[in-house]
Scaffold this motif. Structure first.
Motif, short mmCIF file in Angstrom:
data_model
loop_
_atom_site.label_atom_id
_atom_site.label_comp_id
_atom_site.label_asym_id
_atom_site.label_seq_id
_atom_site.Cartn_x
_atom_site.Cartn_y
_atom_site.Cartn_z
N LEU A 148 -10.86 4.60 4.93
CA LEU A 148 -11.93 3.72 5.41
C LEU A 148 -12.79 3.20 4.26
N GLY A 149 -12.87 3.94 3.16
CA GLY A 149 -13.71 3.55 2.04
C GLY A 149 -12.99 2.72 0.98
N LYS A 150 -11.76 2.32 1.24
CA LYS A 150 -10.96 1.61 0.24
C LYS A 150 -11.66 0.35 -0.27
N ALA A 207 0.81 -1.22 0.00
CA ALA A 207 0.00 0.00 0.00
C ALA A 207 0.84 1.27 0.00
N ALA A 208 1.98 1.26 0.64
CA ALA A 208 2.80 2.47 0.71
C ALA A 208 3.44 2.81 -0.63
N ARG A 209 3.51 1.85 -1.54
CA ARG A 209 4.12 2.09 -2.84
C ARG A 209 3.18 2.84 -3.78
N TYR A 210 1.89 2.63 -3.62
CA TYR A 210 0.89 3.33 -4.43
C TYR A 210 -0.06 4.02 -3.46
N PRO A 211 0.21 5.28 -3.13
CA PRO A 211 -0.42 5.93 -1.97
C PRO A 211 -1.82 6.51 -2.17
N VAL A 212 -2.57 6.08 -3.15
CA VAL A 212 -3.90 6.65 -3.37
C VAL A 212 -4.76 6.49 -2.11
N THR A 255 -12.84 12.39 -4.21
CA THR A 255 -12.02 11.35 -4.82
C THR A 255 -11.10 12.00 -5.84
N LEU A 256 -9.92 11.47 -6.01
CA LEU A 256 -8.97 12.01 -6.97
C LEU A 256 -9.41 11.57 -8.36
N SER A 310 -14.71 1.14 -2.37
CA SER A 310 -14.38 1.70 -3.69
C SER A 310 -13.86 0.61 -4.62
N TYR A 311 -13.11 -0.34 -4.10
CA TYR A 311 -12.66 -1.46 -4.93
C TYR A 311 -13.85 -2.29 -5.41
N LEU A 312 -14.80 -2.54 -4.54
CA LEU A 312 -15.99 -3.30 -4.92
C LEU A 312 -16.77 -2.56 -6.00
N GLN A 313 -16.99 -1.27 -5.81
CA GLN A 313 -17.71 -0.48 -6.81
C GLN A 313 -16.98 -0.48 -8.15
#
Length: 106
Positions: A46-48, A32-37, A87-88, A51-54
């Motif tokens: 908390l919504g990670k 996770a630290a390598r791709y910090p989105v 969201t970015l 957001s992956y499911l969506q």
């Protein structure tokens, strides 16, 4: 960090989804630290997982219904701009051409 050649190699600016796959076509997660989105550690988003499911549901629905062609950008010399929001997201979006699979089969 998302386009750092030190982290991702000389082709860091290229769209290469296969960089996330192993030799058998299976997804390989990066730390996770390598791709910090979504950040990492105790301040992880908390919504990670939601957001992956969506993302997976939408991607499956689009790919099942359409063929997707990414249109060339006006200039690939500079990275795409991002808009800061809840969201970015990419400024001006990602231009694609969709073609219905039903029409393609006919």
């Amino acid at each position: 960090m998302g386009r750092s050649s030190r982290l991702w190699g000389d082709d860091c600016r290229a769209f290469r989804p296969e960089r996330w796959l192993d030799g058998h076509g299976r997804f390989v997660a990066m730390e996770a630290a390598r791709y910090p989105v979504f950040h990492a550690g105790p301040r992880a988003c908390l919504g990670k997982e939601m957001s992956y499911l969506q993302m997976k549901v939408v991607a499956a629905a689009v790919v099942r219904t359409f063929t997707v062609e990414v249109l060339p950008a006006a200039s690939m010399d500079t990275p795409p701009e991002h808009e800061m929001a809840v969201t970015l997201k990419m400024k001006d979006g990602l231009r694609v051409r969709l073609k219905s699979r039903a029409c393609a089969a006919s």
